[in-house]
Design a protein around this motif. Sequence first.
Motif, PDB file in Angstrom:
ATOM      1  N   GLY A 302       0.807  -1.206   0.000  1.00 28.01           N
ATOM      2  CA  GLY A 302       0.000   0.000   0.000  1.00 28.01           C
ATOM      3  C   GLY A 302       0.847   1.266   0.000  1.00 28.01           C
ATOM      4  O   GLY A 302       0.546   2.233  -0.707  1.00 28.01           O
ATOM      5  N   ILE A 303       1.920   1.260   0.792  1.00 22.50           N
ATOM      6  CA  ILE A 303       2.818   2.416   0.787  1.00 22.50           C
ATOM      7  C   ILE A 303       3.502   2.558  -0.564  1.00 22.50           C
ATOM      8  O   ILE A 303       3.672   3.676  -1.077  1.00 22.50           O
ATOM      9  N   HIS A 304       3.840   1.426  -1.191  1.00 19.72           N
ATOM     10  CA  HIS A 304       4.427   1.484  -2.535  1.00 19.72           C
ATOM     11  C   HIS A 304       3.411   2.062  -3.526  1.00 19.72           C
ATOM     12  O   HIS A 304       3.772   2.853  -4.413  1.00 19.72           O
ATOM     13  N   ASP A 305       2.138   1.674  -3.377  1.00 17.43           N
ATOM     14  CA  ASP A 305       1.074   2.300  -4.179  1.00 17.43           C
ATOM     15  C   ASP A 305       1.114   3.817  -4.011  1.00 17.43           C
ATOM     16  O   ASP A 305       1.060   4.580  -4.983  1.00 17.43           O
ATOM     17  N   GLY A 306       1.163   4.230  -2.744  1.00 14.08           N
ATOM     18  CA  GLY A 306       1.074   5.649  -2.436  1.00 14.08           C
ATOM     19  C   GLY A 306       2.165   6.471  -3.077  1.00 14.08           C
ATOM     20  O   GLY A 306       1.907   7.548  -3.642  1.00 14.08           O
ATOM     21  N   TYR A 307       3.402   5.974  -3.032  1.00 10.61           N
ATOM     22  CA  TYR A 307       4.503   6.722  -3.637  1.00 10.61           C
ATOM     23  C   TYR A 307       4.396   6.742  -5.156  1.00 10.61           C
ATOM     24  O   TYR A 307       4.690   7.761  -5.796  1.00 10.61           O
ATOM     25  N   ASN A 308       3.972   5.636  -5.738  1.00  2.87           N
ATOM     26  CA  ASN A 308       3.811   5.585  -7.187  1.00  2.87           C
ATOM     27  C   ASN A 308       2.776   6.609  -7.641  1.00  2.87           C
ATOM     28  O   ASN A 308       3.016   7.411  -8.557  1.00  2.87           O
ATOM     29  N   LEU A 309       1.613   6.606  -6.980  1.00  4.63           N
ATOM     30  CA  LEU A 309       0.527   7.503  -7.374  1.00  4.63           C
ATOM     31  C   LEU A 309       0.861   8.960  -7.067  1.00  4.63           C
ATOM     32  O   LEU A 309       0.647   9.848  -7.911  1.00  4.63           O
ATOM     33  N   ALA A 310       1.393   9.221  -5.881  1.00  5.83           N
ATOM     34  CA  ALA A 310       1.682  10.604  -5.504  1.00  5.83           C
ATOM     35  C   ALA A 310       2.717  11.227  -6.428  1.00  5.83           C
ATOM     36  O   ALA A 310       2.604  12.400  -6.808  1.00  5.83           O
ATOM     37  N   GLY A 311       3.721  10.449  -6.822  1.00  6.26           N
ATOM     38  CA  GLY A 311       4.725  10.977  -7.742  1.00  6.26           C
ATOM     39  C   GLY A 311       4.125  11.374  -9.074  1.00  6.26           C
ATOM     40  O   GLY A 311       4.482  12.411  -9.658  1.00  6.26           O
ATOM     41  N   ARG A 312       3.198  10.562  -9.561  1.00  8.15           N
ATOM     42  CA  ARG A 312       2.534  10.876 -10.835  1.00  8.15           C
ATOM     43  C   ARG A 312       1.633  12.106 -10.696  1.00  8.15           C
ATOM     44  O   ARG A 312       1.568  12.954 -11.596  1.00  8.15           O
ATOM     45  N   LEU A 313       0.919  12.201  -9.576  1.00  6.75           N
ATOM     46  CA  LEU A 313       0.050  13.360  -9.363  1.00  6.75           C
ATOM     47  C   LEU A 313       0.858  14.655  -9.317  1.00  6.75           C
ATOM     48  O   LEU A 313       0.432  15.679  -9.862  1.00  6.75           O
ATOM     49  N   VAL A 314       2.026  14.613  -8.698  1.00  3.87           N
ATOM     50  CA  VAL A 314       2.882  15.800  -8.651  1.00  3.87           C
ATOM     51  C   VAL A 314       3.294  16.218 -10.057  1.00  3.87           C
ATOM     52  O   VAL A 314       3.244  17.401 -10.420  1.00  3.87           O
ATOM     53  N   SER A 315       3.681  15.248 -10.883  1.00  4.55           N
ATOM     54  CA  SER A 315       4.115  15.566 -12.249  1.00  4.55           C
ATOM     55  C   SER A 315       2.989  16.187 -13.062  1.00  4.55           C
ATOM     56  O   SER A 315       3.191  17.177 -13.790  1.00  4.55           O
ATOM     57  N   VAL A 316       1.787  15.620 -12.947  1.00  8.35           N
ATOM     58  CA  VAL A 316       0.647  16.164 -13.686  1.00  8.35           C
ATOM     59  C   VAL A 316       0.268  17.536 -13.134  1.00  8.35           C
ATOM     60  O   VAL A 316      -0.044  18.461 -13.892  1.00  8.35           O
ATOM     61  N   TRP A 317       0.300  17.685 -11.838  1.00  6.15           N
ATOM     62  CA  TRP A 317      -0.047  18.970 -11.209  1.00  6.15           C
ATOM     63  C   TRP A 317       0.886  20.080 -11.695  1.00  6.15           C
ATOM     64  O   TRP A 317       0.448  21.198 -11.972  1.00  6.15           O
ATOM     65  N   ARG A 318       2.168  19.768 -11.812  1.00  2.20           N
ATOM     66  CA  ARG A 318       3.150  20.773 -12.229  1.00  2.20           C
ATOM     67  C   ARG A 318       3.155  21.006 -13.737  1.00  2.20           C
ATOM     68  O   ARG A 318       3.823  21.911 -14.229  1.00  2.20           O
ATOM     69  N   GLY A 319       2.434  20.165 -14.472  1.00  2.00           N
ATOM     70  CA  GLY A 319       2.383  20.314 -15.924  1.00  2.00           C
ATOM     71  C   GLY A 319       3.551  19.692 -16.647  1.00  2.00           C
ATOM     72  O   GLY A 319       3.720  19.904 -17.854  1.00  2.00           O
ATOM     73  N   THR A 320       4.374  18.897 -15.944  1.00  7.18           N
ATOM     74  CA  THR A 320       5.496  18.226 -16.600  1.00  7.18           C
ATOM     75  C   THR A 320       5.089  16.896 -17.212  1.00  7.18           C
ATOM     76  O   THR A 320       5.901  16.234 -17.871  1.00  7.18           O
ATOM     77  N   ALA A 321       3.839  16.472 -16.957  1.00  5.81           N
ATOM     78  CA  ALA A 321       3.308  15.253 -17.560  1.00  5.81           C
ATOM     79  C   ALA A 321       1.833  15.464 -17.856  1.00  5.81           C
ATOM     80  O   ALA A 321       1.158  16.276 -17.201  1.00  5.81           O
ATOM     81  N   ARG A 322       1.329  14.757 -18.852  1.00  2.00           N
ATOM     82  CA  ARG A 322      -0.087  14.847 -19.213  1.00  2.00           C
ATOM     83  C   ARG A 322      -0.894  13.915 -18.329  1.00  2.00           C
ATOM     84  O   ARG A 322      -0.359  13.046 -17.629  1.00  2.00           O
ATOM     85  N   ASP A 323      -2.220  14.082 -18.374  1.00  2.00           N
ATOM     86  CA  ASP A 323      -3.108  13.283 -17.525  1.00  2.00           C
ATOM     87  C   ASP A 323      -2.913  11.785 -17.756  1.00  2.00           C
ATOM     88  O   ASP A 323      -3.092  10.980 -16.829  1.00  2.00           O
ATOM     89  N   GLU A 324      -2.535  11.392 -18.966  1.00  2.00           N
ATOM     90  CA  GLU A 324      -2.342   9.976 -19.263  1.00  2.00           C
ATOM     91  C   GLU A 324      -1.277   9.340 -18.381  1.00  2.00           C
ATOM     92  O   GLU A 324      -1.249   8.117 -18.201  1.00  2.00           O
TER      93      GLU A 324
END
Length: 396
Positions: A302-324
Amino acid sequence: MSADRVLVAGAGPVGLVVALHLAQHDVPVTVLEAEPDLPVTLRASTFHPPTLDMLASTGVLEDFLAMGLEAPTLQYRERAGCIAEFDFGRIADVTAHPYRLQCEQFKLNRLLYEKLITLPGTEVLFSSEVTGVEEDATSVTAVAGQGDGTRRFAGRYLVGADGARSNVRKALDIPFDGFTWPERFLVVSTPFRFEKHFAGLAPVSYFADPDEWFFLLRIPGLWRVMFPTRPEESDDAVLSDGSVERRLQGVVRTEGPYPVEHRTLYPVHQRVAARYRKGRSFLAGDAAHINNPLGGMGLNGGIHDGYNLAGRLVSVWRGTARDEELDGYERQRRPIALEYANVHSTRNKLNLEARDPERQEQFRRTMRETAADPKKAYDYLLQVSMIASLRQAARL
């Protein structure tokens, strides 16, 4: 608070890891927790090497390590002695923490929470149980019960980390496929010194036995002992003083009764959500997958889930990655729950309880051969530490 934020349902270790990672990267976050305070319960208490590596980024790891007990080895045993021992020092080349940390998860929760609430743009609301989820083209809304009424919270994304009975998962109408084992697991915490009665006993020790296997796990000041139960036993019967005493006496015979500080009965599930993402909402931790606790893969996964998802959300939030980019979370983490955590935790259970003499001997022989071969032992430690699962996920 502005609706331009991420909502997190659940202030357990997974939800707080997600929230803290987001907040440390300047993403506003609101955590909604059903309980009136952080629960203080003796639930999961094993943290694997790569989980500790991840937690280093939170700023609370040093304090957490000081609260726990390092377990550098694990053993498979029978009552007559040790079958095989594995030393995490063998994998020190791939982790900064070549041991398991034994510590109650509520202590980590408190550290994460205290760190989180010092950061700007964050709020943690207790007695706020998410009961509904609504979504439109630009936002997602969590409907939360508060007292006699409800309140609506809008955000850009919602992370459901609200446990095995997840209301977020139910609101999203996502099936929770799998099964429940007919027996339950009894966990008893006692200060009895088992290490004085089993020569060279490791802090993490699995005892294989065809009649009644058990598992000894040491935490600061206590041993936690896990037993299987019979399906026909009632909850009251299993938790009774007589039943608990009988099982403990089956581990080490004593003249007087055992001191018991805590007892809990757990249903044992193997279930994985059919989806980890639906629109702007995500599932993580027990809300997404649950398995039997042998091996400590549920909390750590579950913690591994959390880091995977949170890292992606940060990238999308900052605009360095698309929603995909967010689709990669389910693509990487769901197969791990299906093909890794479920498979390994089920195998652990079946090996420990094997009644067939040929299967018992095969398990013992395999464990001895694995521990004796440096390459096999190394690969095995990568598996049980969950480093192998993270490498597998990275390839997906």
